[in-house]
Design an enzyme around this catalytic site. Structure first.
Site, PDB file in Angstrom:
ATOM      1  N   PHE A  40      39.556  -9.402  -7.309  1.00 37.56           N
ATOM      2  CA  PHE A  40      38.545  -8.358  -7.213  1.00 37.56           C
ATOM      3  C   PHE A  40      37.703  -8.588  -5.955  1.00 37.56           C
ATOM      4  O   PHE A  40      37.104  -9.640  -5.779  1.00 37.56           O
ATOM      5  CB  PHE A  40      37.691  -8.386  -8.473  1.00 37.56           C
ATOM      6  CG  PHE A  40      36.790  -7.204  -8.692  1.00 37.56           C
ATOM      7  CD1 PHE A  40      37.121  -5.926  -8.283  1.00 37.56           C
ATOM      8  CD2 PHE A  40      35.590  -7.376  -9.373  1.00 37.56           C
ATOM      9  CE1 PHE A  40      36.284  -4.840  -8.523  1.00 37.56           C
ATOM     10  CE2 PHE A  40      34.744  -6.308  -9.623  1.00 37.56           C
ATOM     11  CZ  PHE A  40      35.097  -5.039  -9.198  1.00 37.56           C
ATOM     12  N   THR A  42      34.739  -8.338  -3.197  1.00 38.25           N
ATOM     13  CA  THR A  42      33.282  -8.246  -3.227  1.00 38.25           C
ATOM     14  C   THR A  42      32.813  -6.833  -2.914  1.00 38.25           C
ATOM     15  O   THR A  42      31.891  -6.326  -3.553  1.00 38.25           O
ATOM     16  CB  THR A  42      32.663  -9.257  -2.239  1.00 38.25           C
ATOM     17  OG1 THR A  42      33.113 -10.572  -2.570  1.00 38.25           O
ATOM     18  CG2 THR A  42      31.149  -9.208  -2.273  1.00 38.25           C
ATOM     19  N   GLY A  43      33.453  -6.181  -1.949  1.00 37.17           N
ATOM     20  CA  GLY A  43      33.067  -4.810  -1.606  1.00 37.17           C
ATOM     21  C   GLY A  43      33.204  -3.854  -2.780  1.00 37.17           C
ATOM     22  O   GLY A  43      32.356  -2.991  -2.999  1.00 37.17           O
ATOM     23  N   PHE A  44      34.269  -4.005  -3.551  1.00 35.16           N
ATOM     24  CA  PHE A  44      34.453  -3.157  -4.736  1.00 35.16           C
ATOM     25  C   PHE A  44      33.497  -3.576  -5.852  1.00 35.16           C
ATOM     26  O   PHE A  44      33.041  -2.733  -6.633  1.00 35.16           O
ATOM     27  CB  PHE A  44      35.896  -3.186  -5.216  1.00 35.16           C
ATOM     28  CG  PHE A  44      36.852  -2.461  -4.298  1.00 35.16           C
ATOM     29  CD1 PHE A  44      36.660  -1.127  -3.952  1.00 35.16           C
ATOM     30  CD2 PHE A  44      37.953  -3.115  -3.767  1.00 35.16           C
ATOM     31  CE1 PHE A  44      37.540  -0.457  -3.113  1.00 35.16           C
ATOM     32  CE2 PHE A  44      38.850  -2.456  -2.931  1.00 35.16           C
ATOM     33  CZ  PHE A  44      38.636  -1.123  -2.594  1.00 35.16           C
ATOM     34  N   VAL A  46      30.442  -4.664  -5.435  1.00 36.19           N
ATOM     35  CA  VAL A  46      29.163  -4.029  -5.089  1.00 36.19           C
ATOM     36  C   VAL A  46      29.170  -2.562  -5.526  1.00 36.19           C
ATOM     37  O   VAL A  46      28.210  -2.073  -6.122  1.00 36.19           O
ATOM     38  CB  VAL A  46      28.863  -4.165  -3.577  1.00 36.19           C
ATOM     39  CG1 VAL A  46      27.716  -3.261  -3.154  1.00 36.19           C
ATOM     40  CG2 VAL A  46      28.557  -5.624  -3.230  1.00 36.19           C
ATOM     41  N   GLY A  47      30.266  -1.871  -5.260  1.00 36.29           N
ATOM     42  CA  GLY A  47      30.373  -0.477  -5.687  1.00 36.29           C
ATOM     43  C   GLY A  47      30.289  -0.333  -7.198  1.00 36.29           C
ATOM     44  O   GLY A  47      29.677   0.607  -7.713  1.00 36.29           O
ATOM     45  N   LEU A  48      30.895  -1.264  -7.938  1.00 37.38           N
ATOM     46  CA  LEU A  48      30.842  -1.227  -9.394  1.00 37.38           C
ATOM     47  C   LEU A  48      29.416  -1.432  -9.897  1.00 37.38           C
ATOM     48  O   LEU A  48      28.964  -0.749 -10.825  1.00 37.38           O
ATOM     49  CB  LEU A  48      31.791  -2.271  -9.987  1.00 37.38           C
ATOM     50  CG  LEU A  48      31.902  -2.317 -11.506  1.00 37.38           C
ATOM     51  CD1 LEU A  48      32.413  -0.990 -12.073  1.00 37.38           C
ATOM     52  CD2 LEU A  48      32.799  -3.475 -11.933  1.00 37.38           C
ATOM     53  N   GLU A  50      26.690  -0.682  -8.241  1.00 35.73           N
ATOM     54  CA  GLU A  50      25.990   0.564  -7.926  1.00 35.73           C
ATOM     55  C   GLU A  50      26.309   1.642  -8.949  1.00 35.73           C
ATOM     56  O   GLU A  50      25.424   2.366  -9.412  1.00 35.73           O
ATOM     57  CB  GLU A  50      26.369   1.049  -6.527  1.00 35.73           C
ATOM     58  CG  GLU A  50      25.778   0.236  -5.409  1.00 35.73           C
ATOM     59  CD  GLU A  50      25.899   0.954  -4.089  1.00 35.73           C
ATOM     60  OE1 GLU A  50      24.967   1.711  -3.735  1.00 35.73           O
ATOM     61  OE2 GLU A  50      26.929   0.778  -3.421  1.00 35.73           O
ATOM     62  N   HIS A  77      28.613 -13.416  -5.621  1.00 34.50           N
ATOM     63  CA  HIS A  77      29.964 -13.185  -6.139  1.00 34.50           C
ATOM     64  C   HIS A  77      30.525 -14.580  -6.320  1.00 34.50           C
ATOM     65  O   HIS A  77      31.102 -15.156  -5.405  1.00 34.50           O
ATOM     66  CB  HIS A  77      30.810 -12.340  -5.190  1.00 34.50           C
ATOM     67  CG  HIS A  77      32.090 -11.890  -5.804  1.00 34.50           C
ATOM     68  ND1 HIS A  77      32.969 -11.056  -5.165  1.00 34.50           N
ATOM     69  CD2 HIS A  77      32.655 -12.156  -7.021  1.00 34.50           C
ATOM     70  CE1 HIS A  77      34.009 -10.818  -5.952  1.00 34.50           C
ATOM     71  NE2 HIS A  77      33.842 -11.486  -7.081  1.00 34.50           N
ATOM     72  N   ARG A 121      17.690   1.209  -5.352  1.00 39.03           N
ATOM     73  CA  ARG A 121      18.170   2.556  -5.077  1.00 39.03           C
ATOM     74  C   ARG A 121      16.962   3.437  -4.816  1.00 39.03           C
ATOM     75  O   ARG A 121      15.850   3.122  -5.238  1.00 39.03           O
ATOM     76  CB  ARG A 121      18.983   3.120  -6.260  1.00 39.03           C
ATOM     77  CG  ARG A 121      20.187   2.247  -6.603  1.00 39.03           C
ATOM     78  CD  ARG A 121      21.130   2.892  -7.574  1.00 39.03           C
ATOM     79  NE  ARG A 121      21.811   4.046  -7.001  1.00 39.03           N
ATOM     80  CZ  ARG A 121      22.799   3.980  -6.125  1.00 39.03           C
ATOM     81  NH1 ARG A 121      23.226   2.804  -5.681  1.00 39.03           N
ATOM     82  NH2 ARG A 121      23.378   5.071  -5.669  1.00 39.03           N
TER      83      ARG A 121
END
Length: 140
Positions: A40, A42-44, A46-48, A50, A77, A121
Site C-alpha cells: 500500500f 503512502t500516497g494512496f 493519504v488519499g484514503l 482524506e 506510515h 481541511r
C-alpha cells in the site's frame, strides 16, 4: 455549514487494498516506483485518510455546494500493508475554526497500526472555487 458541525464527530471507513493502490501503481511513469515492493503506497494512504475525513463531515455541510479540500497532512506510515488486506481508518474531528477543520486520523490493517496523525481541511464553496481555478488555468 450546519451548526451541528462540531468537534467530536467520528467516522470509520474500511477499504480492501487492491494491487492498483500499491507503490508500483502510484506513478506508472516512474521506473523507481515500478521497482519497489507491491505494498500500500503512502500516497494512496493519504488519499484514503482524506476520503474518510470527507465522509465524516459531508452530512454536516451543504454538500455538494460546500465541499472540503485538504490543506495540511502530518501522518506517519509505519507499517507495510500487502494487497488483499483490509485497512480500517478511524477519524475524529477535533477542532473547527471557521472554515478550517482539524482531524485526528488513524489507520490499521488488522495486524498493525499503519498510520496516525493529523489532517486539516478547509470548507469551500465549490462554485467560487471552480471560478478561481478556471482563472488560474487561463494563466498557463
Amino acid at each position: 455549514m450546519q451548526e451541528t458541525l462540531k468537534p467530536g464527530i467520528k467516522y470509520e471507513h474500511k477499504f480492501l487494498v487492491p494491487l492498483s493502490k500499491t507503490v508500483p501503481a502510484l506513478y506508472p511513469e516512474s521506473t523507481e516506483f515500478a521497482a519497489m515492493p507491491e505494498v500500500f503506497a503512502t500516497g494512496f494512504l493519504v488519499g484514503l485518510l482524506e476520503w474518510a475525513c470527507i465522509k465524516a463531515i459531508n452530512p454536516y455541510i451543504d454538500w455538494p455546494k460546500e465541499q472540503t479540500v485538504g490543506t495540511h497532512i502530518d501522518v506517519s506510515h509505519q507499517a507495510a500493508t500487502p494487497p488483499g488486506r483490509e485497512v480500517t481508518v478511524a477519524v475524529e474531528l477535533v477542532a473547527v475554526d471557521g472554515r478550517r477543520l482539524v482531524f485526528n486520523v488513524e489507520a490499521h490493517d488488522g495486524m498493525d497500526l499503519i498510520s496516525q496523525g493529523r489532517h486539516e481541511r478547509c470548507i469551500i464553496n465549490k462554485q467560487k472555487f471552480d471560478i478561481k481555478i478556471s482563472e488560474k488555468a487561463k494563466q498557463i
